[in-house]
Design a protein around this motif. Sequence first.
Motif, PDB file in Angstrom:
ATOM      1  N   THR A  19      47.500  23.274  40.690  1.00 14.79           N
ATOM      2  CA  THR A  19      46.329  23.162  39.966  1.00 14.79           C
ATOM      3  C   THR A  19      45.135  23.748  40.793  1.00 14.79           C
ATOM      4  O   THR A  19      45.242  24.091  42.059  1.00 14.79           O
ATOM      5  CB  THR A  19      46.024  21.542  39.856  1.00 14.79           C
ATOM      6  OG1 THR A  19      45.973  20.955  41.169  1.00 14.79           O
ATOM      7  CG2 THR A  19      47.307  21.204  39.303  1.00 14.79           C
ATOM      8  N   PRO A  20      43.965  23.886  40.268  1.00 13.57           N
ATOM      9  CA  PRO A  20      42.691  24.195  40.940  1.00 13.57           C
ATOM     10  C   PRO A  20      42.429  23.392  41.960  1.00 13.57           C
ATOM     11  O   PRO A  20      41.682  23.747  42.994  1.00 13.57           O
ATOM     12  CB  PRO A  20      41.908  24.317  39.938  1.00 13.57           C
ATOM     13  CG  PRO A  20      42.423  24.447  38.720  1.00 13.57           C
ATOM     14  CD  PRO A  20      43.796  23.536  38.830  1.00 13.57           C
ATOM     15  N   GLN A  21      42.734  22.083  41.900  1.00 12.36           N
ATOM     16  CA  GLN A  21      42.454  20.795  42.956  1.00 12.36           C
ATOM     17  C   GLN A  21      43.026  21.266  44.473  1.00 12.36           C
ATOM     18  O   GLN A  21      44.348  21.681  44.031  1.00 12.36           O
ATOM     19  CB  GLN A  21      42.655  19.659  42.707  1.00 12.36           C
ATOM     20  CG  GLN A  21      41.570  19.237  41.575  1.00 12.36           C
ATOM     21  CD  GLN A  21      41.910  19.589  40.292  1.00 12.36           C
ATOM     22  OE1 GLN A  21      43.120  20.117  39.919  1.00 12.36           O
ATOM     23  NE2 GLN A  21      41.152  19.748  39.139  1.00 12.36           N
ATOM     24  N   MET A  22      42.667  21.080  45.336  1.00 16.33           N
ATOM     25  CA  MET A  22      43.369  21.131  46.585  1.00 16.33           C
ATOM     26  C   MET A  22      44.554  20.223  46.693  1.00 16.33           C
ATOM     27  O   MET A  22      44.399  18.828  46.231  1.00 16.33           O
ATOM     28  CB  MET A  22      42.374  20.925  47.908  1.00 16.33           C
ATOM     29  CG  MET A  22      41.679  22.087  48.137  1.00 16.33           C
ATOM     30  SD  MET A  22      40.530  21.893  49.690  1.00 16.33           S
ATOM     31  CE  MET A  22      41.725  21.979  50.889  1.00 16.33           C
ATOM     32  N   ASN A  23      45.731  20.471  46.995  1.00 14.53           N
ATOM     33  CA  ASN A  23      46.947  19.793  47.117  1.00 14.53           C
ATOM     34  C   ASN A  23      47.412  19.488  48.768  1.00 14.53           C
ATOM     35  O   ASN A  23      46.559  19.755  49.664  1.00 14.53           O
ATOM     36  CB  ASN A  23      48.164  20.357  46.327  1.00 14.53           C
ATOM     37  CG  ASN A  23      48.443  21.782  46.877  1.00 14.53           C
ATOM     38  OD1 ASN A  23      48.266  21.921  48.326  1.00 14.53           O
ATOM     39  ND2 ASN A  23      48.699  22.720  46.158  1.00 14.53           N
ATOM     40  N   GLU A  24      48.277  18.846  48.946  1.00 12.01           N
ATOM     41  CA  GLU A  24      48.592  18.328  50.458  1.00 12.01           C
ATOM     42  C   GLU A  24      48.794  19.669  51.396  1.00 12.01           C
ATOM     43  O   GLU A  24      48.275  19.776  52.323  1.00 12.01           O
ATOM     44  CB  GLU A  24      49.966  17.649  50.262  1.00 12.01           C
ATOM     45  CG  GLU A  24      50.343  17.078  51.788  1.00 12.01           C
ATOM     46  CD  GLU A  24      51.666  16.250  51.866  1.00 12.01           C
ATOM     47  OE1 GLU A  24      52.027  15.733  52.664  1.00 12.01           O
ATOM     48  OE2 GLU A  24      52.449  16.691  50.529  1.00 12.01           O
ATOM     49  N   ARG A  25      49.509  20.516  50.707  1.00 14.29           N
ATOM     50  CA  ARG A  25      49.714  21.732  51.377  1.00 14.29           C
ATOM     51  C   ARG A  25      48.160  22.408  51.846  1.00 14.29           C
ATOM     52  O   ARG A  25      48.072  23.062  53.046  1.00 14.29           O
ATOM     53  CB  ARG A  25      50.581  22.804  50.523  1.00 14.29           C
ATOM     54  CG  ARG A  25      50.892  23.948  51.442  1.00 14.29           C
ATOM     55  CD  ARG A  25      51.467  25.106  50.631  1.00 14.29           C
ATOM     56  NE  ARG A  25      51.744  26.304  51.250  1.00 14.29           N
ATOM     57  CZ  ARG A  25      52.503  27.406  50.979  1.00 14.29           C
ATOM     58  NH1 ARG A  25      53.038  27.192  49.912  1.00 14.29           N
ATOM     59  NH2 ARG A  25      52.541  28.668  51.783  1.00 14.29           N
ATOM     60  N   ASP A  26      47.416  22.463  50.767  1.00 20.27           N
ATOM     61  CA  ASP A  26      46.297  23.161  51.091  1.00 20.27           C
ATOM     62  C   ASP A  26      45.445  22.379  52.297  1.00 20.27           C
ATOM     63  O   ASP A  26      44.544  22.936  52.979  1.00 20.27           O
ATOM     64  CB  ASP A  26      45.238  23.180  49.745  1.00 20.27           C
ATOM     65  CG  ASP A  26      45.964  24.089  48.707  1.00 20.27           C
ATOM     66  OD1 ASP A  26      46.594  24.806  49.010  1.00 20.27           O
ATOM     67  OD2 ASP A  26      45.641  23.788  47.348  1.00 20.27           O
TER      68      ASP A  26
END
Length: 111
Positions: A19-26
């Motif tokens: 998704t455009p939102q930051m995830n755990e990896r980001d």
Amino acid sequence: MNNQNQNKVQNPETPVPKTPQMNERDFINDLLSTEKYMKSSYDTAINEASHQELYQDILSIYNETADMQRNLYNLMFQKGWYSLEKAETQKISQSHQQFTDYENQFPYSLH
């Protein structure tokens, strides 16, 4: 399976939302980049510290930062978000010989 995949060392990748939102990896990748930048900056400060106590304080912070960087790297590798490539025996031997040659150029022995 091609040769490049056989030389790759990686854990199964932990899925994250695309998704455009930051995830755990980001977030973890951002933290790792920040720690790398901070470690580099502390390295410069260590080299330029003229006061022994200041040097020791910065060195301590540098070591903590290096440990955090390593922990974040290990976490990313564990989750399959970081991969490594196996070194070929021939390349290892070539690198070893290259540095042995450099060592022999020094006017003093490192042994």
